[in-house]
Design an enzyme around this catalytic site. Structure first.
Site, PDB file in Angstrom:
ATOM      1  N   SER A  14       0.789  -1.237   0.000  1.00 45.01           N
ATOM      2  CA  SER A  14       0.000   0.000   0.000  1.00 45.01           C
ATOM      3  C   SER A  14       0.814   1.277   0.000  1.00 45.01           C
ATOM      4  CB  SER A  14      -0.967   0.004   1.198  1.00 45.01           C
ATOM      5  OG  SER A  14      -2.069  -0.839   0.949  1.00 45.01           O
ATOM      6  N   LYS A  73       0.086   3.711  -2.785  1.00 49.79           N
ATOM      7  CA  LYS A  73      -0.896   4.792  -2.720  1.00 49.79           C
ATOM      8  C   LYS A  73      -0.231   6.162  -2.706  1.00 49.79           C
ATOM      9  CE  LYS A  73      -4.552   2.086  -0.432  1.00 49.79           C
ATOM     10  NZ  LYS A  73      -3.915   0.789  -0.248  1.00 49.79           N
ATOM     11  N   SER A  97      -5.764   3.592   4.442  1.00 55.73           N
ATOM     12  CA  SER A  97      -5.285   2.706   3.374  1.00 55.73           C
ATOM     13  C   SER A  97      -6.466   2.109   2.612  1.00 55.73           C
ATOM     14  CB  SER A  97      -4.394   1.588   3.928  1.00 55.73           C
ATOM     15  OG  SER A  97      -3.540   1.086   2.923  1.00 55.73           O
TER      16      SER A  97
END
Length: 476
Positions: A65, A68, A306
């Site tokens: 993640s 991102k 997230s």
């Protein structure tokens, strides 16, 4: 020609400069990690524009993640702060005598925050306009996105879980639903499934209740059938209270159509037409529209929590806006690289970008490439305002309780996007050192396993490593 003395002075100065900023010796610290772990790390003093620590900075790893960070930056640079997802109701007909004579067009554009309540309020505007019957068909326009609603490299046996819900154009309540299991029954009998009435899905199967001695050998499996039917198999121990299981919607268009039909009926709007899924964008008179929260709010939720749905909706929306055509995940990859290379000067080299969330096991990024995004953010924060979206150690988001960062001087000092998959523990963010200078850092840890101790002391080596590492960086 330079004299020998001058050469020695220059050489000595180079050594001093190199040693001053070669900084931290990572290998001794990495011994805290379990055997077999792969580590990539890099840290840069933003104020002095110097690398202060690095270890395998060009080794490709799974970003998870932390991906991102790329998505947030690309969205800021291409969509802008005024961007909002739009969910619209249109018609190709006209309203006469309380009848809508024509098709009802519901245009979805991937709003990852759209709720069934908001959709109901949108449809309620039809009632307020005097419509009590629709003499036409229901057209679901989902043409903003195309191809699969999941990226390549998403793990097959996670697809029924809500963190893997498809970020489709039609996205209602995160395309996730909940079912209660009642296992408060005698051993040998079957669990009862209690499905909330608002969900147009079917859950069935045979889950037997077993003794406590047998329970460790049990496993629950979900088998997905067509038309959003879910079969649950396996066994569990007797439970005194009902417990919930969440599942990802599989057929998002059927799910959206069923919810719309139910809500029209609840509003007293008669509809007996067909459901159609046109391939081309639909035009018509606008009857009602819902706008999502603006981009800064969406990015804050995406980064702090997230949120995979927001990340992958933005990933394809960037491509849709840039190329003005229905966007696939493949086009999203091309668009993200194009935006970040042209506007932020990020060089991706041979990196693989498969999605915007980091769920894909096909993603490959090195720490040095991720650092490029962080340094760009730091140097343009006055206009970007992205650092405020990062989770804060000990305060909020996904590092609010991270054991390695909850004591001074790291508490409230480290802000970082986490990245976690099986065997993956990544961080990408910033901290302020003892001299008040801004440090950008990227930590990629892949292949992390404590074997037989997995369920007991799984994070202990990680906590030791991160605590020592970031305290040492603070002191640099």
């Amino acid at each position: 020609m330079l004299s020998i003395t001058k050469k020695l002075v220059i050489f000595g100065n180079l050594l001093l400069t190199t040693s001053a900023f070669a900084g931290l010796d990572i290998p001794p610290l990495s011994q805290e990690l379990p055997q077999g772990t792969s580590l990539g790390f890099i840290a840069q003093n933003i104020n002095q524009n110097q690398i202060i620590a690095e270890y395998n900075p060009q080794t490709f790893m799974l970003p998870a993640s932390t991906q991102k960070v790329f998505t947030a930056l690309a969205a800021k640079l291409s969509l802008g702060d005024q961007f909002r997802f739009q969910t619209s109701i249109l018609t190709n007909g006209n309203i006469q005598n309380n009848n809508l004579n024509g098709d009802l067009i519901v245009k979805f554009t991937g709003d990852p925050d759209l709720t069934s309540g908001q959709l109901y309020n949108l449809l309620a505007q039809l009632k307020q306009q005097g419509i009590s019957a629709i003499n036409g068909n229901l057209l679901l326009d989902t043409s903003t996105f195309t191809s699969h609603d999941r990226a390549s490299g998403w793990i097959w046996n996670d697809l029924s879980m809500c963190f893997n819900s498809p970020p489709a154009a039609a996205n209602i309540d995160n395309n996730c639903f909940y079912v209660d299991l009642d296992a408060n029954r005698p051993v040998g009998e079957s669990v009862r499934f209690n499905i909330p009435s608002q969900y147009p899905i079917q859950v069935f199967g045979q889950v037997s209740i077993v003794s406590a001695e047998e329970a460790p050998y049990c496993q629950l499996d979900a088998i997905v059938h067509d038309n959003n039917r879910y079969q649950i198999k396996g066994c569990i121990a007797r439970q005194s209270k009902p417990f919930g299981l969440s599942f990802a919607v599989q057929d998002t268009n059927a799910y959206a159509a069923a919810i719309i039909q139910r809500q029209l009926n609840r509003l007293g709007i008669r509809f007996n037409g067909k459901i159609q899924l046109p391939h081309k964008p639909q035009q018509g008179k606008l009857l009602a529209q819902h706008l999502s929260k603006p981009l800064p709010d969406l990015l804050k939720k995406m980064m702090k929590k997230s949120d995979n749905q927001i990340a992958d909706a933005l990933f394809r929306t960037i491509a849709y806006q840039l190329y003005n055509r229905p966007a696939s995940f493949q086009l999203g990859s091309i668009a993200l690289k194009r935006v970040l290379s042209s506007k932020a000067g990020i060089k991706f080299g041979h990196s693989v970008i498969a999605d915007g969330s980091g769920l894909s096991r096909h993603n490959l990024v090195d720490a040095q490439t991720m650092l490029q995004a962080l340094t760009y953010i730091a140097r343009n924060e006055d206009s970007l305002h992205l650092m405020e979206t990062f989770p804060i150690a000990g305060v909020d988001g996904t590092i609010s309780g991270r054991g390695s960062l909850i004591s001074e001087p790291l508490l409230k000092n480290v802000i970082a996007k986490t990245g976690s998959l099986k065997g993956v523990y990544n961080l990408a963010g910033f901290m302020t050192n003892a001299r008040g200078e801004k440090i950008a850092f990227v930590q990629f840890i892949n292949g992390y396993s404590t074997g037989e101790l997995e369920n007991k002391t799984k994070r202990a080596p990680l906590v030791q490593f991160e605590s020592r590492l970031y305290k040492a960086i603070y002191a640099q």
